[in-house]
Design a protein around this motif. Structure first.
Motif, PDB file in Angstrom:
ATOM      1  N   SER A 199     -85.907 -91.206  48.449  1.00  0.00           N
ATOM      2  CA  SER A 199     -84.674 -91.151  47.523  1.00  0.00           C
ATOM      3  C   SER A 199     -83.347 -90.477  48.107  1.00  0.00           C
ATOM      4  CB  SER A 199     -84.949 -90.200  46.193  1.00  0.00           C
ATOM      5  OG  SER A 199     -85.197 -88.797  46.452  1.00  0.00           O
ATOM      6  N   THR A 200     -82.405 -90.811  47.768  1.00  0.00           N
ATOM      7  CA  THR A 200     -81.000 -90.393  48.066  1.00  0.00           C
ATOM      8  C   THR A 200     -80.492 -89.562  47.100  1.00  0.00           C
ATOM      9  OG1 THR A 200     -80.780 -92.152  49.710  1.00  0.00           O
ATOM     10  CG2 THR A 200     -78.884 -90.863  49.301  1.00  0.00           C
ATOM     11  N   ASN A 201     -80.231 -88.213  47.277  1.00  0.00           N
ATOM     12  CA  ASN A 201     -79.845 -87.185  46.246  1.00  0.00           C
ATOM     13  C   ASN A 201     -78.375 -86.784  46.745  1.00  0.00           C
ATOM     14  OD1 ASN A 201     -82.678 -87.694  45.394  1.00  0.00           O
ATOM     15  ND2 ASN A 201     -83.162 -86.180  47.150  1.00  0.00           N
ATOM     16  N   TRP A 227     -74.725 -84.409  39.707  1.00  0.00           N
ATOM     17  CA  TRP A 227     -75.604 -84.809  40.466  1.00  0.00           C
ATOM     18  C   TRP A 227     -76.294 -86.103  40.152  1.00  0.00           C
ATOM     19  CZ3 TRP A 227     -80.144 -85.765  38.490  1.00  0.00           C
ATOM     20  CH2 TRP A 227     -80.585 -85.128  37.342  1.00  0.00           C
ATOM     21  N   ASP A 228     -76.760 -86.606  41.305  1.00  0.00           N
ATOM     22  CA  ASP A 228     -77.205 -88.028  41.025  1.00  0.00           C
ATOM     23  C   ASP A 228     -78.621 -88.277  42.049  1.00  0.00           C
ATOM     24  OD1 ASP A 228     -77.033 -90.606  39.522  1.00  0.00           O
ATOM     25  OD2 ASP A 228     -76.799 -91.589  41.345  1.00  0.00           O
ATOM     26  N   ILE A 229     -79.378 -89.291  41.365  1.00  0.00           N
ATOM     27  CA  ILE A 229     -80.581 -89.540  42.657  1.00  0.00           C
ATOM     28  C   ILE A 229     -80.577 -91.208  42.323  1.00  0.00           C
ATOM     29  CG2 ILE A 229     -83.162 -89.344  42.771  1.00  0.00           C
ATOM     30  CD1 ILE A 229     -82.780 -86.735  41.295  1.00  0.00           C
ATOM     31  N   ARG A 240     -82.886 -94.401  44.413  1.00  0.00           N
ATOM     32  CA  ARG A 240     -83.872 -94.892  45.307  1.00  0.00           C
ATOM     33  C   ARG A 240     -83.412 -95.386  46.640  1.00  0.00           C
ATOM     34  NH1 ARG A 240     -89.696 -94.427  45.114  1.00  0.00           N
ATOM     35  NH2 ARG A 240     -90.413 -95.930  46.439  1.00  0.00           N
ATOM     36  N   ALA A 249     -75.220 -93.821  46.123  1.00  0.00           N
ATOM     37  CA  ALA A 249     -75.175 -92.377  45.519  1.00  0.00           C
ATOM     38  C   ALA A 249     -74.148 -91.872  45.561  1.00  0.00           C
ATOM     39  CB  ALA A 249     -76.340 -91.733  46.313  1.00  0.00           C
ATOM     40  N   GLY A 304     -89.377 -84.482  45.410  1.00  0.00           N
ATOM     41  CA  GLY A 304     -89.950 -85.347  44.251  1.00  0.00           C
ATOM     42  C   GLY A 304     -91.372 -84.996  43.701  1.00  0.00           C
ATOM     43  N   GLU A 350     -84.202 -79.822  38.361  1.00  0.00           N
ATOM     44  CA  GLU A 350     -84.461 -81.163  38.977  1.00  0.00           C
ATOM     45  C   GLU A 350     -84.682 -80.690  40.376  1.00  0.00           C
ATOM     46  OE1 GLU A 350     -84.977 -84.091  40.398  1.00  0.00           O
ATOM     47  OE2 GLU A 350     -84.420 -84.764  38.385  1.00  0.00           O
ATOM     48  N   GLU A 364     -85.474 -82.518  43.122  1.00  0.00           N
ATOM     49  CA  GLU A 364     -85.195 -83.166  44.119  1.00  0.00           C
ATOM     50  C   GLU A 364     -83.641 -83.021  44.811  1.00  0.00           C
ATOM     51  OE1 GLU A 364     -86.589 -87.488  44.250  1.00  0.00           O
ATOM     52  OE2 GLU A 364     -86.569 -87.195  42.331  1.00  0.00           O
ATOM     53  N   ILE A 365     -82.818 -82.312  44.115  1.00  0.00           N
ATOM     54  CA  ILE A 365     -81.348 -81.810  44.485  1.00  0.00           C
ATOM     55  C   ILE A 365     -81.228 -80.622  45.251  1.00  0.00           C
ATOM     56  CG2 ILE A 365     -80.588 -83.207  42.629  1.00  0.00           C
ATOM     57  CD1 ILE A 365     -79.433 -80.722  41.319  1.00  0.00           C
TER      58      ILE A 365
END
Length: 583
Positions: A338-340, A353-355, A357, A369, A542, A566, A568-569
């Motif tokens: 993923s690209t966070n 924020w955003d995630i 693939r 992203a 993740g 979250e 992943e961030i």
């Protein structure tokens, strides 16, 4: 051209009669020839040398052969293999004494003389009749030792390099990231300090060859680490490099860990000297330099009487747009899965924020992203004061103003979310990391597993596919387990075969899923133990969103993991905070 592998090789004798000498410093892609000719447990360096020599022979007509020293069993096996494979080449095993005594020097001189005679007989090229001393002394006078450093003029930290033979790419990486090498005493590094005035006989030259900083197979090697005491006040960090299956240096690396009198940060770096390991080397070295640079900067600041920067506020949350305060900084974590992205304001609070693939091209995923998080924040690209990238794709994002390793960023992000955290476990798509922090949130130790998919999110994805469930379903399935099933193999390919066998035995999917999670947990906990498990422990990445994985880890650790809303961030948030500090 003659190849050689050891710093004790009398290369100056050959160079004085215009023989080109080339040190074997392999960085190969694969070991196809070596696997066919050598035992699987022979060290990666020797395998790489065989591959490199074979390539040289195929590309150059002037390769006369190779000189190998009797340093270890792997070297002797290399001699056997090359001698049998290239019977027309000058493949010579030079017997090297272990001591530097008068008797050992005489023996080494005799061995060198025998080698020279063998070379003359093989090639028809005669050495000088005066015992080679006159041309040798002339050569040594014309080629004094090069003591100047290739370090950058703006070097940030002073680093020492010790251990087994290393590749030039490691040294280049150190220089490229602002490190000055105070010393390099790896076993293949040439540190010639000849005094031609003291060489009147071949025996004098051989004695000076043997008097170099000893490698681990030499008598007196037990005193090697004592040298470090003289550099402790000059060093910011020390890198100990080992090669897989090179046990002598693994023993010394273990002894260094127990050395109570040495208080300099140490990075233990194990490689197989392949090009594939360059990414691992780069991430570890960069993280180490970031760590010691930060510590040095903090120490200098406190020495100047300035107050240390205050901790980031404990409560990290999304704040309403009307409370945003410029400047805005974007942190982007370009990972394999993923690209966070995260945008923070001038107070360090989350704006958006955003995630997404990560697809086939990481740059496209990163651009997507960035645009999505800007839309969420109601900002434009020109509103951003700085962009900092991290993750495996950090070097390949042209719009980033700076980049940092995920080690530093996960540490900074985790500390910002919860200052009580001392240990971090990040199980990502491509690697797993264990990181230990001090009370100030500085990284004090870290280890990584990125040699294969075992113990990572990619492993879970493959097991979910084999069980014909989604990745999200796999974690929930694991929670319903009633039978304790062990997955014995951590190799992804073999583990998949094991799971298929369990399916054939009509084992319940939930029990197999639990076994898969337990296997990964065991690998993850071994990483944590290597840095030292100190509470509180935070899980990031993740896989922290997988309830089955979290449950197994908490059960085996005997403690409650701290996981942000979250996970992943966390790395992207740490990157953004670093950008704010840079501003």
């Amino acid at each position: 051209m003659l190849a050689y592998i050891c710093k004790y090789t009398p290369i100056e004798l050959f160079e004085s009669i215009d023989v080109e000498m080339e040190l074997m410093e392999p960085e190969v892609v694969q070991f196809n020839r070596a696997e066919a000719l050598l035992h699987p447990n022979v060290c990666a360096y020797v395998k790489g040398v065989l591959e490199m020599f074979a390539d040289l022979v195929s590309k150059r007509d002037d390769v006369e052969g190779m000189i190998i020293t009797s340093c270890c069993d792997s070297g002797r096996r290399l001699y056997d293999a090359l001698k049998a494979t290239y019977p027309d080449k000058f493949i010579y095993l030079l017997d090297l004494p272990r001591k530097v005594t008068p008797e050992a020097v005489k023996l080494f001189t005799k061995n060198v003389s025998t080698m020279i005679s063998a070379y003359s007989e093989h090639t028809g090229r005669a050495f000088y009749s005066d015992g080679m001393i006159r041309p040798l002394k002339a050569y040594l006078k014309a080629h004094p030792p090069a003591l100047q450093s290739d370090a950058p003029a703006d070097a940030k930290v002073n680093v020492g390099l010790i251990g087994a033979r290393c590749s030039q790419s490691l040294i280049d990486t150190l220089h490229a990231h602002g490190a000055k090498l105070l010393f390099n005493v790896t076993c293949n590094h040439l540190a010639r300090l000849f005094n031609p005035a003291e060489i009147g006989r071949l025996e004098d030259y051989c004695e000076q060859l043997l008097a170099q900083f000893p490698c681990m197979r030499m008598a007196g090697a037990e005193d090697r680490l004592n040298m470090l005491d003289d550099f402790e006040d000059k060093l910011d960090g020390l890198i100990y490099h080992t090669v897989k299956f090179c046990d002598q240096y693994h023993y010394e690396a273990a002894a260094l860990k127990k050395l109570e009198t040495f208080h300099v940060p140490v990075l233990n770096l194990e490689t197989d000297l392949t090009r594939q390991s360059s990414g691992q080397i780069k991430t570890r070295v960069e993280a180490f330099i970031e760590e010691i640079s930060a510590n040095k900067s903090k120490a200098d600041t406190q020495a100047d009487g300035e107050a240390a920067p205050a901790d980031t506020p404990e409560a990290v949350k999304l704040v309403p747009a009307e409370h945003h305060a410029a400047p805005y900084v974007l942190g982007i974590d370009s990972g394999s899965t993923s690209t966070n992205t995260v945008i923070i304001d001038g107070s360090g609070q989350l704006v958006a924020w955003d995630i997404v693939r990560t697809g086939a091209k990481s740059i496209l995923s990163a651009e997507k992203a960035m645009h999505q998080v800007l839309d969420k924040a109601g900002l434009k690209r020109e509103d951003l004061a700085r962009i900092v990238s991290t993750g495996y794709g950090r070097d390949h994002l042209p719009f980033a103003d700076a980049d940092l390793t995920e080690i530093t960023c996960h540490g900074k992000g985790a500390h910002a979310f919860d200052p009580a955290v001392r240990t971090i476990l990040d199980i990502g798509g491509q690697d797993s990391k264990a990181i230990r922090l001090n009370a100030a949130g500085d990284v004090v130790d870290f280890v990584m597993n990125d040699k294969c998919a075992a113990g990572t999110g990619r492993f879970l994805e493959m097991m979910a596919h084999t069980l014909d469930v989604s990745l999200e379903e796999l974690g929930q399935l694991s929670l319903k387990s009633k039978e304790d099933i062990r997955i014995s193999s951590m190799c992804t390919v073999f583990a998949e075969s094991e799971v298929i066998s369990l399916i054939a035995e009509n084992k319940e999917p939930e029990d197999i899923a639990h076994g898969v999670h337990a296997a990964i947990a065991g690998r993850a906990i071994s990483l944590l133990r290597r840095v030292g498990i100190e509470e509180a422990v935070m899980m990031t990445g993740g896989v922290a969103k997988n309830p089955g994985m979290v449950a197994v880890l908490e059960d085996q650790l005997g403690l409650k993991l701290r996981i942000v809303d979250e996970p992943e961030i966390v790395g992207a948030y740490g990157a953004a905070l670093s950008g704010l500090e840079q501003l």
